[in-house]
Design a protein around this motif. Sequence first.
Motif, PDB file in Angstrom:
ATOM      1  N   ASP A  56       0.630  -1.228   0.093  1.00  0.00           N
ATOM      2  CA  ASP A  56       0.029   0.007   0.000  1.00  0.00           C
ATOM      3  C   ASP A  56       0.808   1.149   0.029  1.00  0.00           C
ATOM      4  O   ASP A  56       1.558   1.436   1.004  1.00  0.00           O
ATOM      5  CB  ASP A  56      -0.923   0.019   1.430  1.00  0.00           C
ATOM      6  N   PRO A  57       1.008   2.023  -0.841  1.00  0.00           N
ATOM      7  CA  PRO A  57       0.142   1.865  -2.337  1.00  0.00           C
ATOM      8  C   PRO A  57       0.724   0.659  -3.175  1.00  0.00           C
ATOM      9  O   PRO A  57       1.908   0.263  -3.047  1.00  0.00           O
ATOM     10  CB  PRO A  57       0.347   3.026  -3.052  1.00  0.00           C
ATOM     11  N   LYS A  72      -0.513  -8.699   3.026  1.00  0.00           N
ATOM     12  CA  LYS A  72      -0.110  -7.201   2.922  1.00  0.00           C
ATOM     13  C   LYS A  72       1.278  -7.376   3.381  1.00  0.00           C
ATOM     14  O   LYS A  72       1.736  -7.542   4.701  1.00  0.00           O
ATOM     15  CB  LYS A  72      -0.838  -6.489   3.692  1.00  0.00           C
ATOM     16  N   ALA A  73       2.456  -6.884   2.392  1.00  0.00           N
ATOM     17  CA  ALA A  73       3.791  -6.576   2.990  1.00  0.00           C
ATOM     18  C   ALA A  73       3.920  -5.496   3.791  1.00  0.00           C
ATOM     19  O   ALA A  73       3.582  -4.339   3.477  1.00  0.00           O
ATOM     20  CB  ALA A  73       4.535  -6.626   1.659  1.00  0.00           C
ATOM     21  N   PRO A 133       8.344  -9.217   5.557  1.00  0.00           N
ATOM     22  CA  PRO A 133       7.551  -9.394   6.393  1.00  0.00           C
ATOM     23  C   PRO A 133       6.304  -9.238   5.913  1.00  0.00           C
ATOM     24  O   PRO A 133       5.885  -8.270   5.239  1.00  0.00           O
ATOM     25  CB  PRO A 133       7.932  -8.419   7.691  1.00  0.00           C
ATOM     26  N   GLY A 134       5.176 -10.072   5.981  1.00  0.00           N
ATOM     27  CA  GLY A 134       3.859  -9.810   5.583  1.00  0.00           C
ATOM     28  C   GLY A 134       2.860 -10.221   6.746  1.00  0.00           C
ATOM     29  O   GLY A 134       2.997 -10.837   7.762  1.00  0.00           O
ATOM     30  N   VAL A 135       1.436  -9.422   6.723  1.00  0.00           N
ATOM     31  CA  VAL A 135       0.506  -9.957   7.853  1.00  0.00           C
ATOM     32  C   VAL A 135      -0.728 -10.259   6.964  1.00  0.00           C
ATOM     33  O   VAL A 135      -0.844  -9.819   5.811  1.00  0.00           O
ATOM     34  CB  VAL A 135       0.335  -8.600   8.534  1.00  0.00           C
ATOM     35  N   ASN A 144       5.728   4.891  -5.589  1.00  0.00           N
ATOM     36  CA  ASN A 144       6.657   5.452  -4.463  1.00  0.00           C
ATOM     37  C   ASN A 144       7.780   4.474  -4.704  1.00  0.00           C
ATOM     38  O   ASN A 144       8.306   4.278  -3.411  1.00  0.00           O
ATOM     39  CB  ASN A 144       6.009   5.106  -3.383  1.00  0.00           C
ATOM     40  N   LEU A 145       8.569   4.409  -5.554  1.00  0.00           N
ATOM     41  CA  LEU A 145      10.038   3.579  -5.607  1.00  0.00           C
ATOM     42  C   LEU A 145      10.915   4.858  -5.821  1.00  0.00           C
ATOM     43  O   LEU A 145      10.837   5.642  -6.753  1.00  0.00           O
ATOM     44  CB  LEU A 145       9.813   2.626  -6.526  1.00  0.00           C
TER      45      LEU A 145
END
Length: 148
Positions: free
Chosen positions: A34-35, A109-110, A68-70, A40-41
């Motif tokens: 997100d995004p 989601k990372a 890491p991801g959730v 945004n890189l």
Amino acid sequence: MSTIEDLGKTSLARERNANYLGAAKVMISDIQFDPPLPRNLSQKKLDRLKSIFDERDCERLAIHNRVPGVISSEEFRVVTQSHGLIGDDLKHASSDNLPLLRFAKGQLKALHGRHRIQVASEYLFPGDKWWVVDLYADGMYLEKTPEM
């Protein structure tokens, strides 16, 4: 480092350990940010990682390169059961024997690693575009660290 900082790090480490679900190979297309990528890189970070990947390969099994991801506990249970896994299977799998899990859009989601994943998506061969993700139960506080 002060005692308060030490306590904060110890508390975060305990929370991370308590919410750690294990590690798995995940198709890059299933890892959400997100995004969303490629926004945004930093081109400088992308170029640096491309150079590293060209020199040493991407080392996607290395623990220090994991993302890491959730995921919600319920979605995690459903995904692992659909892949024939039970209990703590992912906590005890060795890096060279991690299962490949598939996730529905938006399930995983990372927290960071967007530059690494973007470069990997360009670097890896079609059909072999996976990355190792350390999975955590959502709802916990994970400090976002500067990403690479």
